[in-house]
Design an enzyme around this catalytic site. Sequence first.
Site, short mmCIF file in Angstrom:
data_model
loop_
_atom_site.label_atom_id
_atom_site.label_comp_id
_atom_site.label_asym_id
_atom_site.label_seq_id
_atom_site.Cartn_x
_atom_site.Cartn_y
_atom_site.Cartn_z
N CYS A 1 0.82 -1.23 0.00
CA CYS A 1 0.00 0.00 0.00
C CYS A 1 0.84 1.27 0.00
O CYS A 1 0.33 2.35 -0.30
CB CYS A 1 -0.93 -0.01 1.20
SG CYS A 1 -1.90 -1.51 1.32
N ASN B 1 -10.11 -0.87 -0.05
CA ASN B 1 -8.65 -0.72 -0.02
C ASN B 1 -8.08 -1.21 -1.36
O ASN B 1 -8.17 -2.39 -1.67
CB ASN B 1 -8.10 -1.54 1.15
CG ASN B 1 -6.58 -1.46 1.27
OD1 ASN B 1 -5.89 -1.01 0.36
ND2 ASN B 1 -6.07 -1.91 2.41
N HIS C 1 -3.63 6.76 2.70
CA HIS C 1 -3.99 5.47 2.11
C HIS C 1 -5.33 5.05 2.69
O HIS C 1 -5.56 5.17 3.89
CB HIS C 1 -2.90 4.44 2.42
CG HIS C 1 -3.35 3.03 2.16
ND1 HIS C 1 -3.86 2.65 0.94
CD2 HIS C 1 -3.40 1.93 2.97
CE1 HIS C 1 -4.20 1.37 1.00
NE2 HIS C 1 -3.93 0.92 2.22
N1 COA Z 1 -18.16 -9.61 9.42
C1 COA Z 1 -18.58 -9.86 10.65
N2 COA Z 1 -17.76 -10.13 11.68
C2 COA Z 1 -16.44 -10.11 11.42
C3 COA Z 1 -15.92 -9.86 10.14
C4 COA Z 1 -16.84 -9.60 9.12
N3 COA Z 1 -16.46 -9.33 7.86
N4 COA Z 1 -14.57 -9.91 10.21
C5 COA Z 1 -14.24 -10.19 11.47
N5 COA Z 1 -15.37 -10.34 12.21
C6 COA Z 1 -15.51 -10.65 13.63
C7 COA Z 1 -14.30 -11.36 14.19
O1 COA Z 1 -14.39 -12.75 13.96
C8 COA Z 1 -14.38 -11.01 15.65
O2 COA Z 1 -15.34 -11.85 16.25
P1 COA Z 1 -15.12 -12.36 17.75
O3 COA Z 1 -15.08 -11.13 18.60
O4 COA Z 1 -16.32 -13.23 17.97
O5 COA Z 1 -13.82 -13.10 17.73
C9 COA Z 1 -14.96 -9.58 15.65
O6 COA Z 1 -15.57 -9.41 14.36
C10 COA Z 1 -13.91 -8.50 15.85
O7 COA Z 1 -12.80 -8.81 15.00
P2 COA Z 1 -11.57 -7.85 14.88
O8 COA Z 1 -10.58 -8.48 13.96
O9 COA Z 1 -11.10 -7.46 16.26
O10 COA Z 1 -12.27 -6.59 14.21
P3 COA Z 1 -11.65 -5.20 13.90
O11 COA Z 1 -12.49 -4.15 14.52
O12 COA Z 1 -10.16 -5.14 14.14
O13 COA Z 1 -11.88 -5.08 12.31
C11 COA Z 1 -10.57 -5.23 10.33
C12 COA Z 1 -11.23 -5.98 11.45
C13 COA Z 1 -9.87 -6.19 9.41
C14 COA Z 1 -11.66 -4.48 9.57
C15 COA Z 1 -9.58 -4.21 10.94
O14 COA Z 1 -8.75 -4.85 11.86
C16 COA Z 1 -8.70 -3.53 9.91
O15 COA Z 1 -9.19 -2.82 9.04
N6 COA Z 1 -7.39 -3.70 10.03
C17 COA Z 1 -6.43 -3.10 9.12
C18 COA Z 1 -6.38 -3.91 7.89
C19 COA Z 1 -5.60 -3.26 6.84
O16 COA Z 1 -5.58 -2.08 6.72
N7 COA Z 1 -4.94 -4.06 6.01
C20 COA Z 1 -4.22 -3.59 4.89
C21 COA Z 1 -2.87 -3.01 5.19
S1 COA Z 1 -2.93 -1.31 5.13
#
Ligand code: COA
Length: 328
Positions: free
Chosen positions: A115, A285, A255
């Site tokens: 990214c 993204n 980004h």
């Molecule tokens: N729909 C519903 N539930 C979901 C889900 C989805 N698409 N994805 C994850 N969950 C659930 C998880 O299983 C977890 O459940 P649990 O509490 O029962 O274990 C809960 O939601 C919370 O998961 P978590 O991973 O803590 O959520 P989050 O708030 O961190 O959001 C992302 C997840 C991926 C959206 C977030 O972490 C993110 O955007 N991270 C950065 C990713 C990124 O930028 N990557 C590219 C590099 S720049």
Amino acid sequence: MADIRAGILGTGHSYPEGILTNADLEKMVETSDDWITSRTGIKQRRKAAPGEYTSLFAVKAARQAIERAGLEPADIDLILCATVTPDQILPSTGCIIQAELGANKAAAMDLVAACSGFLYGLTVADTMIQTGKSKHALVIGAEILTQYVDYTDRQTCILFGDGAGAAVLGAVENSHGILASRIRSDGRYEEQLFSPGGGTRRPASAETLAAGDHFFKMKGNELFKVAVRSMAEISREVLEEAGLTADDVKLFIPHQANQRITDAVASKLNVDTERVYSNIAMHGNTSSASIPIGLDECVEAGKIQKDDIVLLASFGGGVTWGAVLIRW
Ligand code: COA
């Protein structure tokens, strides 16, 4: 070196017509529009159709950027294509783009920094122009990420979309152009976002395909925190280097990884929401393409005027991060 500054002379962007909405994803994995919207800000993302590949969109974006710079493809002497989803391993997508454009005087290569790829490209092009090695450089960020997404993994499949953005750089009046830029990496965190299969360490085989090793794997939660901290820190560094503060920034284009990441970085930097650009709802993204797509959308909408200070910041797999500060 400080006597010559590189500035952006023209921008362009392009993306597939296909759209994947949150409602579509609700039918594929256990998720909901509510969850995706509240946790990421994403409502839809562009998705390439079978047969559409990275350079198709890169070339469209590049042509627009060259034309808006008032140049011809033959004026370009350097092409840097930032991508983690090349058309193929060999030759580089940069060379494929070069041939398609007819940029017959250009050196061309790919740049792999996920990214942060576009900001890595701007930084390299800036240096090449400052040292007189390049007169007109074309920097592209282009991805077909949806080819590498596992549509059974609800954590990643909701995030990524496809598209391309481009910018042509050349020498500008000394007080304008790129005022400061910084790029960084820390490979110890490779497993926070990676695609383990298909290279020389784990060559493609029936087993790697069956195991889905070619798909992106992500530790989203860990990435989130490092992304916020790193983007805010490196943005402060470029502002300090240029002798400016966040108050001077007219437009911040980060980004587009997650709306909550954007909000947290902007809040750490004290940049109010009116000065922060977000298109994540429409594009998701798009990795290296997200900043140049955003930049061109802002140019087209008249959000950037001459003399404006524009701050760009990124974070991505590798991990890599960077910031570029421009006086337009
Ligand atoms: N729909 C519903 N539930 C979901 C889900 C989805 N698409 N994805 C994850 N969950 C659930 C998880 O299983 C977890 O459940 P649990 O509490 O029962 O274990 C809960 O939601 C919370 O998961 P978590 O991973 O803590 O959520 P989050 O708030 O961190 O959001 C992302 C997840 C991926 C959206 C977030 O972490 C993110 O955007 N991270 C950065 C990713 C990124 O930028 N990557 C590219 C590099 S720049």
